[in-house]
Design a protein around this motif. Structure first.
Motif, PDB file in Angstrom:
ATOM      1  N   TYR A 116     -39.310  22.148 -26.887  1.00 60.33           N
ATOM      2  CA  TYR A 116     -38.974  21.079 -25.948  1.00 60.33           C
ATOM      3  C   TYR A 116     -37.467  20.846 -25.903  1.00 60.33           C
ATOM      4  N   VAL A 117     -36.833  20.840 -27.057  1.00 58.77           N
ATOM      5  CA  VAL A 117     -35.375  20.657 -27.108  1.00 58.77           C
ATOM      6  C   VAL A 117     -34.669  21.781 -26.366  1.00 58.77           C
ATOM      7  N   ILE A 118     -35.136  23.012 -26.565  1.00 59.61           N
ATOM      8  CA  ILE A 118     -34.481  24.162 -25.946  1.00 59.61           C
ATOM      9  C   ILE A 118     -34.656  24.145 -24.432  1.00 59.61           C
ATOM     10  N   VAL A 119     -35.914  24.015 -23.957  1.00 58.96           N
ATOM     11  CA  VAL A 119     -36.159  24.135 -22.513  1.00 58.96           C
ATOM     12  C   VAL A 119     -35.626  22.939 -21.737  1.00 58.96           C
ATOM     13  N   GLY A 120     -35.431  21.796 -22.400  1.00 58.50           N
ATOM     14  CA  GLY A 120     -34.933  20.629 -21.683  1.00 58.50           C
ATOM     15  C   GLY A 120     -33.503  20.280 -22.003  1.00 58.50           C
ATOM     16  N   ALA A 121     -32.775  21.202 -22.640  1.00 56.35           N
ATOM     17  CA  ALA A 121     -31.408  20.902 -23.083  1.00 56.35           C
ATOM     18  C   ALA A 121     -30.490  20.545 -21.928  1.00 56.35           C
ATOM     19  N   GLY A 122     -30.713  21.151 -20.769  1.00 58.64           N
ATOM     20  CA  GLY A 122     -29.822  20.880 -19.641  1.00 58.64           C
ATOM     21  C   GLY A 122     -30.113  19.579 -18.926  1.00 58.64           C
ATOM     22  N   ASP A 123     -31.224  18.915 -19.232  1.00 57.46           N
ATOM     23  CA  ASP A 123     -31.617  17.701 -18.513  1.00 57.46           C
ATOM     24  C   ASP A 123     -31.324  16.418 -19.276  1.00 57.46           C
ATOM     25  N   ARG A 124     -30.773  16.522 -20.466  1.00 57.06           N
ATOM     26  CA  ARG A 124     -30.475  15.302 -21.227  1.00 57.06           C
ATOM     27  C   ARG A 124     -29.083  15.432 -21.838  1.00 57.06           C
TER      28      ARG A 124
ATOM     29  N   GLY B 257     -28.859  12.904 -27.088  1.00 56.17           N
ATOM     30  CA  GLY B 257     -30.314  13.008 -27.118  1.00 56.17           C
ATOM     31  C   GLY B 257     -30.788  14.356 -27.622  1.00 56.17           C
ATOM     32  N   THR B 258     -30.122  15.427 -27.190  1.00 56.41           N
ATOM     33  CA  THR B 258     -30.494  16.774 -27.630  1.00 56.41           C
ATOM     34  C   THR B 258     -30.304  16.933 -29.132  1.00 56.41           C
ATOM     35  N   LEU B 259     -29.144  16.475 -29.638  1.00 56.99           N
ATOM     36  CA  LEU B 259     -28.876  16.600 -31.073  1.00 56.99           C
ATOM     37  C   LEU B 259     -29.847  15.752 -31.897  1.00 56.99           C
ATOM     38  N   SER B 260     -30.213  14.580 -31.395  1.00 57.77           N
ATOM     39  CA  SER B 260     -31.151  13.716 -32.125  1.00 57.77           C
ATOM     40  C   SER B 260     -32.511  14.387 -32.256  1.00 57.77           C
ATOM     41  N   LEU B 261     -33.005  14.959 -31.148  1.00 56.37           N
ATOM     42  CA  LEU B 261     -34.300  15.636 -31.191  1.00 56.37           C
ATOM     43  C   LEU B 261     -34.242  16.886 -32.056  1.00 56.37           C
ATOM     44  N   ALA B 262     -33.121  17.603 -31.995  1.00 50.26           N
ATOM     45  CA  ALA B 262     -32.962  18.793 -32.837  1.00 50.26           C
ATOM     46  C   ALA B 262     -32.974  18.411 -34.313  1.00 50.26           C
ATOM     47  N   ALA B 263     -32.328  17.291 -34.645  1.00 55.03           N
ATOM     48  CA  ALA B 263     -32.321  16.834 -36.036  1.00 55.03           C
ATOM     49  C   ALA B 263     -33.736  16.467 -36.496  1.00 55.03           C
ATOM     50  N   LEU B 264     -34.505  15.824 -35.604  1.00 58.21           N
ATOM     51  CA  LEU B 264     -35.881  15.478 -35.946  1.00 58.21           C
ATOM     52  C   LEU B 264     -36.716  16.734 -36.178  1.00 58.21           C
ATOM     53  N   ALA B 265     -36.505  17.763 -35.342  1.00 58.21           N
ATOM     54  CA  ALA B 265     -37.223  19.028 -35.534  1.00 58.21           C
ATOM     55  C   ALA B 265     -36.887  19.644 -36.887  1.00 58.21           C
ATOM     56  N   LEU B 266     -35.612  19.590 -37.286  1.00 59.97           N
ATOM     57  CA  LEU B 266     -35.204  20.125 -38.590  1.00 59.97           C
ATOM     58  C   LEU B 266     -35.855  19.354 -39.731  1.00 59.97           C
ATOM     59  N   VAL B 267     -35.955  18.036 -39.583  1.00 62.49           N
ATOM     60  CA  VAL B 267     -36.604  17.214 -40.611  1.00 62.49           C
ATOM     61  C   VAL B 267     -38.071  17.635 -40.761  1.00 62.49           C
ATOM     62  N   LEU B 268     -38.750  17.844 -39.618  1.00 63.29           N
ATOM     63  CA  LEU B 268     -40.155  18.260 -39.672  1.00 63.29           C
ATOM     64  C   LEU B 268     -40.296  19.636 -40.318  1.00 63.29           C
ATOM     65  N   PHE B 269     -39.382  20.553 -39.984  1.00 61.99           N
ATOM     66  CA  PHE B 269     -39.414  21.873 -40.616  1.00 61.99           C
ATOM     67  C   PHE B 269     -39.189  21.762 -42.125  1.00 61.99           C
ATOM     68  N   GLY B 270     -38.243  20.913 -42.534  1.00 62.01           N
ATOM     69  CA  GLY B 270     -37.982  20.724 -43.953  1.00 62.01           C
ATOM     70  C   GLY B 270     -39.185  20.162 -44.686  1.00 62.01           C
ATOM     71  N   ALA B 271     -39.849  19.176 -44.054  1.00 62.21           N
ATOM     72  CA  ALA B 271     -41.049  18.603 -44.659  1.00 62.21           C
ATOM     73  C   ALA B 271     -42.157  19.649 -44.760  1.00 62.21           C
ATOM     74  N   PHE B 272     -42.256  20.507 -43.768  1.00 62.68           N
ATOM     75  CA  PHE B 272     -43.271  21.567 -43.790  1.00 62.68           C
ATOM     76  C   PHE B 272     -43.017  22.547 -44.932  1.00 62.68           C
ATOM     77  N   VAL B 273     -41.761  22.950 -45.113  1.00 63.93           N
ATOM     78  CA  VAL B 273     -41.429  23.892 -46.190  1.00 63.93           C
ATOM     79  C   VAL B 273     -41.762  23.280 -47.547  1.00 63.93           C
ATOM     80  N   LEU B 274     -41.410  22.008 -47.745  1.00 62.70           N
ATOM     81  CA  LEU B 274     -41.742  21.335 -49.006  1.00 62.70           C
ATOM     82  C   LEU B 274     -43.244  21.273 -49.216  1.00 62.70           C
ATOM     83  N   ARG B 275     -43.971  20.988 -48.146  1.00 63.81           N
ATOM     84  CA  ARG B 275     -45.424  20.923 -48.236  1.00 63.81           C
ATOM     85  C   ARG B 275     -46.005  22.281 -48.640  1.00 63.81           C
TER      86      ARG B 275
END
Length: 476
Positions: free
Chosen positions: A226-234, A238-256
């Motif tokens: 979603y961040v990638i395909v909508g990068a030009g519309d926001r 906003g793009t950096l915030s969503l990208a940071a949230l995606a990284l947090v989710l990836f980090g939580a997944f790796v720990l899990r």
């Protein structure tokens, strides 16, 4: 270590026929899902006019498909290992075909977007397990190389054919038929899959069914797409915030996954230098090729003045060349020189093609300025893609084949989305900058495309350097 004097099982003619028939079924299902990812591009103006989409809303005809498709590939690849890959593949075909019917009869934006999202789910289910099934069907290296060449040819040709079929169907029958054409293909492929594909027992739902981990990685992947395909519309914030949230989710997944008793994704998979390196190279290579396909079509239409159907015909030599080269030479070339050397040679051809395209003159001619680089890119992709696929799957254990297949498809979607978003944004920004200096629209547009092609060539160079450094076979 136990030994046996039993001779290896002979492959009977009927068994050989069954395996190659299974390959045809897998290719047919894959072709349908790949076509649908590109076929809507040319039909977008007609869809907007008929259903009353707003400008920003129209992008969701594509995004609604890409987000669940890219987000679910890893999850359904693993579920295919657990529940059985044939079950996952046939279920995916059924979901995709039913969703295609809904999209074809849609009378408003809401129903079409919902149907496209359901297509993305079905496409992910069908696509994620195909490579794992293919590797299991053809364990012998020479036959496996030939089967991967056939599968890669179908995939590559399907992506390029989407532009042609989208223009032809929209102009001749109307945009609804870009979706309704999937009904006879989907039903036939489903019936053939049920009859021909060999049933297999999965590992069992209790082994690796890490549902919290599944929620984390699916959310992270969907958010990334979603961040990638909508990068030009926001905006940038906003793009950096969503990208940071995606990284947090990836980090939580790796720990899990590091702590879970039955992880969804065994982190040992990434210890394979070949598997990890092949996926990284694919992100860069597919970013280049997707950028070429989209921006090349825009250059032919907006600068050279081609219509929808003429644009489709202009790109038709690419799938023809890819199919002929992959089916006729790819497996033999890989067998003789090895996948590593063939991959490097293919990437060199892709770089040469993108370098030629970076000229993109305003008064260009198709025969001299588009067709030669188009054929170079087709030849490079025909060499590189089967070699890269074989390298990636060779780095996974048999029990992780479905997961490795899902991972390889996931990086393909992420690479394509990333390349498309980055290169189109670069082209549009450069065009706006040149227009602000007082340059006419046509030269400014061509200048934007030239920059995108130059950056794409640079990305291909990065893929070549990475492949040379990471995928080089180790001396024994």
């Amino acid at each position: 270590m136990p030994t046996t004097t039993e001779p290896p099982a002979r492959v009977t003619p009927s068994r050989t026929y069954s395996r190659w028939a299974s390959l045809v079924v897998l290719c047919a299902g894959t072709l349908m899902t790949i076509l649908d990812g590109n076929i809507v591009t040319v039909a977008m103006p007609a869809i907007q006019s008929d259903l009353g989409f707003s400008g920003p809303g129209l992008a969701w005809v594509v995004n609604a498909y890409l987000i669940p498709f890219g987000g679910l590939l890893l999850l359904v690849g693993r579920l295919g290992d657990l529940a059985g890959r044939k079950r996952m593949f046939t279920a995916g075909l059924a979901v995709f075909t039913a969703a295609s019917l809904l999209a074809g009869v849609a009378t408003g934006p809401g129903l079409l977007i919902a149907a496209r999202a359901a297509q993305g789910v079905g496409g992910a289910m069908a696509s994620a397990v195909v490579l794992g099934m293919l590797v299991a069907l053809f364990p012998e290296p020479t036959e496996q190389a030939r089967a991967i060449a056939v599968f890669s040819a179908v995939g590559a040709a399907g992506g390029a054919l989407g532009t042609f079929l989208g223009g032809a169907l929209t102009e001749a029958l109307g945009w609804h038929w870009i979706f309704l054409i999937n009904l006879p293909i989907g039903v036939t492929a489903w019936l053939a899959a049920v009859r021909i594909l060999t049933p297999e027992r999965g590992l069992g739902a209790g082994r690796g069914a890490d549902y919290p981990g599944a929620a984390l990685v699916t959310g992270a992947l969907m958010l990334t797409v979603y961040v990638i395909v909508g990068a030009g519309d926001r905006g940038l914030t906003g793009t950096l915030s969503l990208a940071a949230l995606a990284l947090v989710l990836f980090g939580a997944f790796v720990l899990r996954q590091a702590r879970a008793a039955r992880p969804l994704l065994r982190l040992r998979l990434f210890r394979s230098r070949v598997l990890t390196g092949a996926n990284a190279v694919q992100v860069l290579m597919i970013a280049t090729m997707y950028g070429f396909q989209f921006i090349g079509a825009l250059y032919v239409q907006r600068v050279l003045g081609f219509g929808e159907l003429a644009t489709g015909f202009a790109f038709l030599p690419a799938p023809v060349a890819i199919g002929l080269l992959m089916l006729g030479l790819s497996a033999r070339t890989i067998g003789r020189f090895g996948p590593y050397r063939v991959l490097l040679g293919g990437l060199v051809l892709i770089i040469a093609g993108m370098a030629l395209l970076s000229r993109a003159p305003v008064d260009g001619r198709y025969a001299t300025d588009v067709l030669p680089p188009l054929l170079l890119l087709a030849a490079g992709f025909a060499a590189a893609m089967p070699a890269l696929t074989g390298l990636a799957m060779s780095g996974a254990r048999a029990e992780d084949a479905g997961l490795a297949s899902g991972l390889f498809n996931t990086t393909q979607v992420v690479g394509g989305s990333l390349g498309l978003a980055a290169l189109t944004t670069l082209a549009a920004t450069r065009t706006d900058t040149v227009l602000a200096r007082g340059t006419a629209l046509l030269p400014a547009t061509a200048d934007g495309y030239r920059l995108a092609f130059k950056v794409a060539a640079g990305i291909a160079v990065a893929a070549l350097v990475l492949a040379g450094a990471v995928l080089r076979p180790r001396s024994r």
